[in-house]
Scaffold this motif. Structure first.
Motif: not given
Length: 398
Positions: A316-339
């Motif tokens: 449900g991210a704005w403009l359908g972009a992959p801009s979240g800190l977690v993926r659509a399945d809820g698993t965290p991206k490296p950006s989450y680990a950075v923060l």
């Protein structure tokens, strides 16, 4: 650690009976940040609070949606009860809630264009601002009072009732309306002017607003970077330009994508519509690197008081972009680990055990924020303020 993000507090501890706790070993631990690490809490409104722990681990500030068109889609029928429920829950978790926005020309209710005439539109707008702020005064003390004023009088990408009002009565009229109505409804609120247009045009708007005597509490700067990171030099040049007003700066809307970058020729981000925009390993690595550089540079600037990332999940991210800190399945991206590393480790004071002196005093140096001191079964709270030395008397209780 930037020195302006830390402070020193001399704490004198007394027990429940008021007697100084001399020569006692106590534990001191940080409980919260003074700096605002924010994200949008829109998903909580739509989907509830299940799985909120990863959000709460990072963010002490949440922006909730108060777009008039979705807040009151039919005249007299609002989402106030649901938004109040969510705001109350967040406050109970120690999260500061921000309402966004009170006045904007986009996402307006269709029925507002049918009420007839600028006088009635203005009357309803004033009532909307006043009643919304008053109705949430127990849970929301921070508002984007008005959004995107640079283009408000000339906006041509969809009919609405606010742009004609701004064109007829002037941009400054609407800015004053937003701030004065909100201030009257809640004098304790922090009110922000917010924009994506970070050119000298926005500076001139702020100059005119302040010269007009409008009490602006903070300046909001949007930095959606779907087309790639602008780099520390450009971002800090922008921050320096707006810091000259002597007001706190809030980076209100920040995004980085973890898939392909939006083409550079796109002027309005809303115009880029694609069927699929997947997150990729290469994009996720770039997003994490860009995010660390961005947050480090802004945390290092003394005028910045908060950064709000615009989206927690790709779902449900704005403009359908992959801009979240977690993926659509809820698993965290490296950006989450950075923060997580920056906020909870590098920019966090580790728990320590210290011994009080003969007067029950200790000296605590650490990141500005809230702290708890514990002695056996007793505890008390105090704060460290940024950039200076303070003293506190803390009475411990159960």
């Amino acid at each position: 650690m930037p020195a302006h993000r830390t402070g020193i507090t001399a704490v004198t501890l007394v027990g429940p009976e008021g007697v100084p706790l001399a020569d006692r070993e106590v534990t001191v631990e940080q409980r919260s940040h003074a700096f605002g690490f924010g994200n949008i809490g829109f998903d909580f409104v739509e989907h509830g609070f299940d799985g909120a722990e990863p959000f709460l681990r990072l963010f002490n500030q949440a922006t909730l949606p108060f777009y008039w068109g979705t807040f009151e889609p039919r005249r007299g029928e609002t989402r106030a009860a649901r938004l109040h429920e969510v705001a109350s829950w967040l406050v109970g978790q120690g999260v500061r809630v921000k309402g966004h926005p009170l006045v904007w020309h986009t996402v307006q209710p269709d029925w507002l264009m049918e009420v007839g005439g600028d006088d009635e539109v203005e009357r309803l707008l004033r009532a909307h601002v006043r009643e919304t702020v008053a109705g949430f005064a127990d849970v929301i003390q921070l508002w984007d009072a008005i959004n995107e004023t640079v283009i408000m009088p000339v906006f041509a990408n969809g009919d609405n009732a606010i742009t004609p009002l701004a064109a007829t009565r002037g941009r400054q009229h609407l800015i004053r309306l937003a701030f004065e109505e909100a201030r009257a409804a809640n004098p304790a609120a922090t009110l922000v002017i917010n924009d994506f247009e970070l050119s000298p045009d926005y500076e001139r708007v702020i100059e005119e607003t302040l010269a007009d005597g409008v009490a602006v509490d903070a300046i909001g700067l949007q930095t959606h970077m779907h087309q790639g990171y602008r780099g520390e030099d450009e971002i800090l040049e922008i921050v320096d330009r707006f810091a000259r007003f002597g007001l706190p700066l809030q980076l209100t809307e920040t995004t980085f994508v973890s898939g392909h970058l939006m083409p550079p020729e796109i002027e309005d981000l809303n115009d880029y519509q694609v069927e699929s925009w997947p997150s990729t390993p290469e994009g996720e690595a770039r997003q994490a690197d860009d995010m660390e550089r961005h947050y480090r540079s802004l945390f290092g600037h003394p005028a910045v008081e908060s950064i709000t990332y615009w989206g927690f999940s790709d779902a449900g991210a704005w403009l359908g972009a992959p801009s979240g800190l977690v993926r659509a399945d809820g698993t965290p991206k490296p950006s989450y680990a950075v923060l997580e590393r920056l906020i909870r480790d590098e920019w966090w004071t580790a728990p320590t055990r210290v011994r009080t002196d003969e007067n029950g005093a200790i000296r605590v140096e650490g990141v500005a924020g809230g702290y708890r001191v514990t002695d056996r079964a007793f505890a008390g709270d105090f704060a460290i303020e940024r950039g200076g030395a303070t003293s506190r008397l803390v009475r411990l209780g159960v």
